[in-house]
Structures are given as structure tokens and as C-alpha cells.
Design an enzyme around this catalytic site. Structure first.
Site, PDB file in Angstrom:
ATOM      1  N   ARG A 236      -1.830   1.167   4.000  1.00 23.66           N
ATOM      2  CA  ARG A 236      -2.382   0.057   4.780  1.00 23.66           C
ATOM      3  C   ARG A 236      -2.723   0.536   6.186  1.00 23.66           C
ATOM      4  NH1 ARG A 236       2.305  -1.815   2.119  1.00 23.66           N
ATOM      5  NH2 ARG A 236       1.922  -3.454   0.571  1.00 23.66           N
TER       6      ARG A 236
ATOM      7  N   LYS B   1       5.716  -2.998   4.149  1.00 27.58           N
ATOM      8  CA  LYS B   1       6.118  -4.389   4.351  1.00 27.58           C
ATOM      9  C   LYS B   1       7.610  -4.542   4.075  1.00 27.58           C
ATOM     10  CE  LYS B   1       1.695  -6.675   3.449  1.00 27.58           C
ATOM     11  NZ  LYS B   1       0.987  -7.679   2.641  1.00 27.58           N
TER      12      LYS B   1
ATOM     13  N   HIS C   4      -8.921  -1.818   4.310  1.00 31.12           N
ATOM     14  CA  HIS C   4      -8.350  -2.298   3.053  1.00 31.12           C
ATOM     15  C   HIS C   4      -9.268  -1.976   1.881  1.00 31.12           C
ATOM     16  CE1 HIS C   4      -4.767  -4.353   1.765  1.00 31.12           C
ATOM     17  NE2 HIS C   4      -5.448  -5.079   0.917  1.00 31.12           N
TER      18      HIS C   4
ATOM     19  N   ARG D 132      -8.371   1.348   0.689  1.00 34.76           N
ATOM     20  CA  ARG D 132      -7.130   1.246  -0.090  1.00 34.76           C
ATOM     21  C   ARG D 132      -7.428   0.771  -1.509  1.00 34.76           C
ATOM     22  NH1 ARG D 132      -1.484   0.191   0.230  1.00 34.76           N
ATOM     23  NH2 ARG D 132      -0.789  -1.802  -0.619  1.00 34.76           N
TER      24      ARG D 132
ATOM     25  N   HIS E 148       3.658  -1.885  -3.425  1.00 32.28           N
ATOM     26  CA  HIS E 148       3.686  -3.279  -3.858  1.00 32.28           C
ATOM     27  C   HIS E 148       5.088  -3.650  -4.341  1.00 32.28           C
ATOM     28  CE1 HIS E 148      -0.921  -3.349  -4.764  1.00 32.28           C
ATOM     29  NE2 HIS E 148      -0.646  -3.641  -3.507  1.00 32.28           N
TER      30      HIS E 148
ATOM     31  N   TYR F  15      -5.954  -4.304  -9.986  1.00 36.73           N
ATOM     32  CA  TYR F  15      -6.813  -3.123 -10.079  1.00 36.73           C
ATOM     33  C   TYR F  15      -7.196  -2.809 -11.522  1.00 36.73           C
ATOM     34  CZ  TYR F  15      -5.530  -2.637  -5.259  1.00 36.73           C
ATOM     35  OH  TYR F  15      -5.337  -2.880  -3.926  1.00 36.73           O
TER      36      TYR F  15
END
Length: 318
Positions: free
Chosen positions: A169, A193, A264, A267, A290, A299
Site C-alpha cells: 500500500r 493495517k 492502489h 497494487r 489481507h 482478484y
């Protein structure tokens, strides 16, 4: 916090403001959410409590399912889309769950609050050839460039190459420090995150760009106040996310036929190309950081759609 949200928060009675403050503290310290997420959730619940007061409520025990539903409905009439409504419902459920855990309400009224599922639009991605061209778009500095211009050119080349090479990110990129790079194994130590740490590999082209920046770029921009930041701005501070977006948009714009993508988008492209190359979904989940495999599964839809497009264009009986 916007002026409207600040005014609404200041007008709340203590019986509502104090549980709100405790919940915000829980989000910040207990769940370690990003500042952006905390601000969005806080604005949602301030709006909810303002709505409660307007309906005659004065304490959290007055918060019932009818109030929650009418608050969401009011937002829809003002133009909230499905994604916004889904987020606002999630904010409310987080707040009501906290109230129940804290013993401030006998029941968690948010458990019965339904919300629309947010539409998950398929991201636009580069083809492999376009990605290669975009990674090569930031050109070497001109012969008459100043040392600062030459340093920025080396930095911009690294920004694009490293984003696509690693799939990290943009916030993770600008947060990298010098000791987060393992040159021997070509790995980045990334803080994602929820402050979850992971190791992300990068390839030989990105390593060359990294060496060029560290040898001839970063020393030019570094100041005594630069600290350990890997990527620097012109004034020697840590590189700003907005500058990264500018660099990536310029790189995609330089490639004819390529979609206009930001960080993004690189990414998304990296994840799609890794899957198309044969990687399994769990590995891509780990690469992207994730928390849920369901997030990574988007994806697979991208690659299936591209397969359909290739089939339609190439098969004689498509």
C-alpha cells in the site's frame, strides 16, 4: 473532524458524550485502527447520536432499532450510496456492541441492524506489458539536471518500481525505514493495517532502483532531521503520500493505452499478475496483507474476466 461534526459532538449531553469518548478511545488504543478509520467511524456515530437527540433521546439506553433504521434511512434520502450506508451501519454496530460490553445497555440493539452489502467493483489493472512500460516510465535525469532534480528522478523511479514489484500500500511505502530493507534476501519489512508486520519480496529491477536511490539520490536530499525514512521529499522529510500519487499518475499517463491509475492500481495490477502467473490465493493474501481471504478473492474475478475477454477475442466459436 469537520466543523459540522465538531459542532454536533460539542452539543451532545454528557450522558451521550462520555460513552462516545470511551468508544473512540477503544477504537484508537484497543483496536489500533488507523486515524482515517477512527475519524470516519466517529463522524458516523456523532451523526447517529445527534439524530437520537433530535428524536428526543438523552442517554444511550434510548438508542433502539427504530432510531438506527431511521438514521440510515435519512442518510439514504440525502444521497448516501450503498458503500457509505454499509460503513455507517458498521460504525453503529461497533458502538452498540461497545455499549453492551461496557454494561451501559442491557442488549446490543445493533445486532438486528441490517445494511446493504457494498458493491465491490472490479479494479482496473494494467496488462503485463503496460506494467513493464509504466515501471520504466520515470526517466533518468537530463545531463544538465541539478543534483536535486537527479535525486528526485532516482526516487520517482524507485517509487513506481517498488510499488509494482511488492504490491504494498502507498502508506506502507512511505512508512518504510532504511532498516526495513533486507538487501540480501530482497525483502521489505512492512507494517500494515492494524500494525501487523509482514515480509514482502521484491525483484531484481526494484533492487537496482533501490541501490541507485541509496547511492546517489537519498544522500542529496537527506538532512539532519530526515531520520531513518527510506524515501524523502525535496525538503528532506519523509515522502508525502500525495507526491507518490502524483508520480504514479504521471508514470501511467506516459504509457499510451494504459489506464490512469494511482498507487492502489499498481497494487491491484501486481496481485492480478501474480495470480495469473500461478500463485495460490493464500500466498497472494499474505503478500498483500489481507486479514481475510475474501478480500483477496476479488482478484480471481479480475483474472476470470480477463480470461473471458481473451477467449472472446481469440476463440473462433466464442
Amino acid at each position: 473532524m469537520t466543523g459540522r461534526t465538531a459542532a454536533q459532538r460539542a452539543a451532545l449531553p454528557p450522558a451521550l458524550a462520555e460513552p462516545l469518548d470511551a468508544w473512540v478511545e477503544h477504537l484508537t488504543a484497543g483496536r489500533d485502527l488507523s486515524g482515517h478509520t477512527v475519524r470516519a467511524y466517529t463522524a458516523d456515530v456523532v451523526s447517529l447520536l445527534d439524530h437520537l437527540v433530535r428524536r428526543g433521546g438523552s442517554q444511550v439506553a434510548d438508542l433502539d432499532l427504530a432510531t438506527l433504521r431511521s438514521w440510515l434511512a435519512l442518510g439514504r434520502t440525502r444521497g448516501d450510496g450503498r458503500s457509505t450506508t454499509a460503513r455507517r451501519a458498521a460504525s453503529a454496530r461497533s458502538f452498540t456492541a461497545h455499549l453492551r460490553r461496557a454494561g451501559l445497555t442491557p442488549d446490543d440493539v445493533g445486532l438486528r441492524l441490517a445494511s446493504p452489502r457494498a458493491h465491490r467493483t472490479l479494479p482496473e489493472v494494467l496488462t503485463a506489458d503496460q506494467a513493464r512500460a509504466v515501471a520504466e516510465a520515470p526517466r533518468p535525469p537530463a545531463e544538465d539536471a541539478t543534483p536535486e532534480q537527479a535525486a528526485v528522478a532516482l526516487r520517482d523511479a524507485l517509487v513506481v518500481d517498488l510499488l509494482y514489484a511488492s504490491g504494498i500500500r502507498v502508506a506502507e511505502l512511505v512508512g518504510l525505514d532504511l532498516d526495513d530493507v533486507d538487501h540480501g534476501r530482497r525483502l521489505l519489512r512492512v507494517l500494515g493495517k492494524g500494525r501487523k508486520e509482514r515480509s514482502v519480496p521484491f525483484g531484481v529491477p526494484a533492487e537496482r532502483a533501490l541501490r541507485g536511490w541509496l547511492d546517489a539520490g537519498r544522500p542529496v536530499l537527506a538532512r539532519s532531521s530526515s531520520g531513518p525514512a527510506l524515501l524523502l521529499g525535496l525538503r528532506g522529510g519523509r515522502l508525502d503520500v500525495r507526491e507518490v500519487r502524483r508520480v504514479v499518475h504521471a508514470a501511467t499517463a506516459a504509457v499510451p493505452g494504459a489506464p490512469d491509475l494511482g498507487p492502489h492500481g499498481l497494487r491491484h495490477s501486481a496481485a492480478t499478475h501474480v495470480l495469473e502467473g500461478g500463485a495460490d490465493l493464500r500466498s497472494v493474501q499474505e503478500l498483500l496483507g489481507h486479514a481475510s481471504l475474501a478480500t483477496t478473492q476479488i482478484y480471481t474475478h479480475v483474472t476470470v474476466d480477463r480470461l473471458r475477454a481473451v477467449h472472446a477475442a481469440a476463440h473462433p466459436r466464442a
